[in-house]
Design a protein around this motif. Structure first.
Motif, short mmCIF file in Angstrom:
data_model
loop_
_atom_site.label_atom_id
_atom_site.label_comp_id
_atom_site.label_asym_id
_atom_site.label_seq_id
_atom_site.Cartn_x
_atom_site.Cartn_y
_atom_site.Cartn_z
N LYS A 1 -42.70 -2.56 92.08
CA LYS A 1 -42.33 -3.02 90.74
C LYS A 1 -43.40 -2.61 89.74
CE LYS A 1 -39.28 -6.96 91.52
NZ LYS A 1 -39.07 -8.41 91.22
N ASP A 2 -43.00 -1.97 88.67
CA ASP A 2 -43.92 -1.51 87.64
C ASP A 2 -44.02 -2.55 86.53
OD1 ASP A 2 -45.55 0.08 86.05
OD2 ASP A 2 -43.85 1.15 85.15
N MET A 3 -45.24 -2.86 86.11
CA MET A 3 -45.46 -3.81 85.00
C MET A 3 -46.81 -3.53 84.37
SD MET A 3 -46.12 -7.29 87.26
CE MET A 3 -44.57 -7.08 88.15
N ASP A 4 -47.08 -4.17 83.23
CA ASP A 4 -48.37 -3.99 82.58
C ASP A 4 -49.48 -4.56 83.46
OD1 ASP A 4 -47.22 -2.80 80.39
OD2 ASP A 4 -47.16 -4.62 79.19
N PHE A 5 -50.62 -3.90 83.45
CA PHE A 5 -51.74 -4.30 84.30
C PHE A 5 -52.12 -5.75 84.07
CE2 PHE A 5 -56.13 -4.58 85.70
CZ PHE A 5 -56.12 -3.86 86.89
N GLY A 6 -52.09 -6.17 82.81
CA GLY A 6 -52.50 -7.53 82.47
C GLY A 6 -51.61 -8.61 83.07
N GLY A 7 -50.43 -8.25 83.56
CA GLY A 7 -49.52 -9.24 84.13
C GLY A 7 -49.48 -9.24 85.65
N LEU A 8 -50.30 -8.42 86.29
CA LEU A 8 -50.24 -8.28 87.74
C LEU A 8 -50.66 -9.55 88.48
CD1 LEU A 8 -51.60 -4.63 88.18
CD2 LEU A 8 -49.23 -5.43 88.37
N ILE A 9 -51.76 -10.17 88.07
CA ILE A 9 -52.23 -11.39 88.72
C ILE A 9 -51.17 -12.49 88.60
CG2 ILE A 9 -53.94 -13.25 88.66
CD1 ILE A 9 -55.07 -10.73 89.84
#
Length: 260
Positions: free
Chosen positions: A81-89
């Protein structure tokens, strides 16, 4: 009485047949099924994870190959799943993902929210600027605007620099945005990982760079998991095997072209 006993036996046999049918159906439904793990990443970080949009929409890269290799050994398939880095945690904390593979550094702050595997790759921070900027050292960044990726280890590094050399730190969600802002003159310099920077430096001849840190462990990458996930230990064991048998080095050579 014989009729009643006969009906009773028929009912028992019928229940037994239905139960047997139910068991057979369940067994067949499970046959061949393979568990799937969701891997969250930010697909703007070549060669770790990225999309070659002119070829397909598939996310490829070093981290994707590593995830498939480890998960495959454990009997899992991987959904990326691809998402913005800031939302990974947050994706781990909310249960949207089973693990994160995105060139992520296991900082003390992040360890408060998630667990990490052992380090699987190390790199260094790199400062990129235009060749005519005369920026060649940290001191040259004084009073300059420096771009970093939101939520990245480089964001923390920029804030650290700001404690001794006055700079303005701005963040963006994606690496290509940082490059665009730099080329447009809105940023004087940007800080990204050296392995990622190489791809842009090979294409953009008007850019120059210098390495920010001599400590490669500062930018070590690890796999992130939800707190107390049973996957952490399992992935670590397979990762160690890959280090010992040379499989990890083969992936490093494939994607980075050299030793690590």
């Amino acid at each position: 009485m014989k009729k009643i006993m006969g009906l009773f036996l028929i009912m028992i046999l019928a229940v037994g047949v239905l139960a047997a049918c139910g068991e057979t159906k369940d067994d067949n439904a499970g046959a061949g099924d393979k568990k799937t793990l969701v891997m969250a990443t930010s697909a703007d970080y070549a060669p770790f994870e990225y999309i070659e949009s002119d070829k397909s929409d598939e996310i490829i890269g070093f981290d994707v190959d590593l995830a498939n290799a480890i998960a495959g050994k454990l009997g899992y398939e991987v959904e990326v799943k691809d998402m913005d880095f800031g939302g990974l945690i947050q994706s781990l904390k909310s249960g949207q993902a089973d693990f994160v593979l995105a060139g992520m550094t296991p900082t003390e702050k992040r360890k408060k929210n998630v667990d990490f595997s052992d380090i699987y790759y190390t790199a260094q921070h790199m400062v990129i600027s235009k060749k005519d900027s005369a920026i060649a050292t940290v001191e040259d960044l004084k009073d300059k605007t420096v771009g970093v990726q939101l939520g990245s280890i480089q964001e923390g590094k920029a804030e650290e620099i700001n404690e001794t050399v006055a700079i303005t730190v701005e963040n963006r969600n994606r690496i290509p945005e940082l490059i665009q802002e730099l080329k447009a003159g809105r940023f004087d310099a940007i800080i990204i990982e050296d392995t990622v920077a190489k791809g842009y430096l090979d294409k953009e001849t008007d850019l120059t760079n210098f390495t920010l840190s001599d400590d490669p462990e500062e930018a070590g990458s690890a796999i992130a998991f939800p707190k107390d996930s049973e996957l952490t230990e399992k992935f670590n064991k397979e990762l160690q095997k890959m280090k010992e048998n040379g499989e990890l080095q083969e992936l490093i050579v494939k994607w980075f072209g050299g030793e690590n």
